[in-house]
Structures are given as C-alpha cells and as structure tokens.
Design a protein around this motif. Sequence first.
Motif, short mmCIF file in Angstrom:
data_model
loop_
_atom_site.label_atom_id
_atom_site.label_comp_id
_atom_site.label_asym_id
_atom_site.label_seq_id
_atom_site.Cartn_x
_atom_site.Cartn_y
_atom_site.Cartn_z
N UNK A 1 0.83 -1.20 0.00
CA UNK A 1 0.00 0.00 0.00
C UNK A 1 0.86 1.25 0.00
N UNK A 2 1.91 1.28 0.83
CA UNK A 2 2.80 2.43 0.85
C UNK A 2 3.50 2.62 -0.50
N UNK A 3 3.95 1.53 -1.09
CA UNK A 3 4.57 1.60 -2.41
C UNK A 3 3.60 2.19 -3.42
N UNK A 4 2.37 1.71 -3.41
CA UNK A 4 1.39 2.19 -4.36
C UNK A 4 1.06 3.66 -4.13
N UNK A 5 0.93 4.07 -2.89
CA UNK A 5 0.59 5.47 -2.59
C UNK A 5 1.72 6.40 -3.04
N UNK A 6 2.96 6.05 -2.74
CA UNK A 6 4.07 6.93 -3.07
C UNK A 6 4.44 6.92 -4.55
N UNK A 7 4.19 5.83 -5.24
CA UNK A 7 4.61 5.72 -6.63
C UNK A 7 3.45 5.63 -7.62
N UNK A 8 2.26 6.03 -7.22
CA UNK A 8 1.11 5.88 -8.11
C UNK A 8 1.21 6.78 -9.33
N UNK A 9 1.77 7.98 -9.20
CA UNK A 9 1.91 8.86 -10.36
C UNK A 9 2.91 8.27 -11.36
N UNK A 10 4.01 7.73 -10.86
CA UNK A 10 4.99 7.13 -11.74
C UNK A 10 4.42 5.89 -12.41
N UNK A 11 3.65 5.10 -11.65
CA UNK A 11 3.04 3.90 -12.22
C UNK A 11 2.01 4.26 -13.29
N UNK A 12 1.22 5.29 -13.03
CA UNK A 12 0.21 5.71 -14.01
C UNK A 12 0.89 6.20 -15.29
N UNK A 13 1.96 6.97 -15.16
CA UNK A 13 2.70 7.43 -16.33
C UNK A 13 3.32 6.28 -17.10
N UNK A 14 3.82 5.29 -16.38
CA UNK A 14 4.40 4.12 -17.04
C UNK A 14 3.36 3.36 -17.84
N UNK A 15 2.18 3.14 -17.23
CA UNK A 15 1.15 2.38 -17.93
C UNK A 15 0.58 3.16 -19.11
N UNK A 16 0.52 4.49 -19.00
CA UNK A 16 0.06 5.29 -20.14
C UNK A 16 1.06 5.19 -21.28
N UNK A 17 2.33 5.32 -20.98
CA UNK A 17 3.35 5.23 -22.03
C UNK A 17 3.41 3.81 -22.62
N UNK A 18 3.21 2.83 -21.79
CA UNK A 18 3.22 1.43 -22.27
C UNK A 18 2.02 1.16 -23.16
N UNK A 19 0.85 1.73 -22.83
CA UNK A 19 -0.33 1.49 -23.67
C UNK A 19 -0.22 2.24 -24.98
N UNK A 20 0.51 3.35 -25.03
CA UNK A 20 0.70 4.09 -26.29
C UNK A 20 1.67 3.37 -27.23
N UNK A 21 2.53 2.52 -26.70
CA UNK A 21 3.47 1.78 -27.54
C UNK A 21 2.73 0.76 -28.38
N UNK A 22 1.77 0.09 -27.79
CA UNK A 22 1.07 -0.97 -28.52
C UNK A 22 -0.12 -0.39 -29.16
#
Length: 87
Positions: A66-87
């Motif tokens: 939970x702490x990992x998700x709370x602190x890194x949710x913006x980075x994770x969201x950016x990663x998944x957005x960039x990953x979905x734009x690749x495919x």
Amino acid sequence: MNLSHIVRVAFIFALLLAGNMDGQAQCAMCKAVAEESINQDGYGVALGLNYGIMLLMFIPYMLLATLFFVFFRKQLAGFFKSFSNIH
C-alpha cells in the motif's frame, strides 16, 4: 484513482491471498514442536501455527504494498500510459 478504489483493490487482494493459505511458513523450532504434536488424523498444532504465521506475515506485506502504491502511483500511471501508447 481515488482512495475507495485502492481500498477495494486491497480488499480483493486480501481475500484472494486468504483463500490460498496452504503455504508452509514455520521456523525450525515451530516445525519441531508441530511435528511432535500431530495426532492420528494428521492434524494438530501445526495447522494453527501455519495460519498464524501466514497471518502475521500478511499484514506487513500489505502495508508495504500500500505504501509503495501510494508513493509511486503517479509514476506507475505514467508508465502504464506510455506502455499502452506503444502498442
């Protein structure tokens, strides 16, 4: 993602993990005591020890996740957005 969504996902994750508690989570001393206390049916203290140890292990891992998700949710969201734009 709002907090209620995070709580919902964590609750579902907890239910999935709680349903799969067949792991062996005994230290050496607990294992020795549990092996000596097995009755004729194959049950004894060992089953309760396994569930207790798994429960005690579950809470810190959920807090860390939970702490990992709370602190890194913006980075994770950016990663998944960039990953979905690749495919």
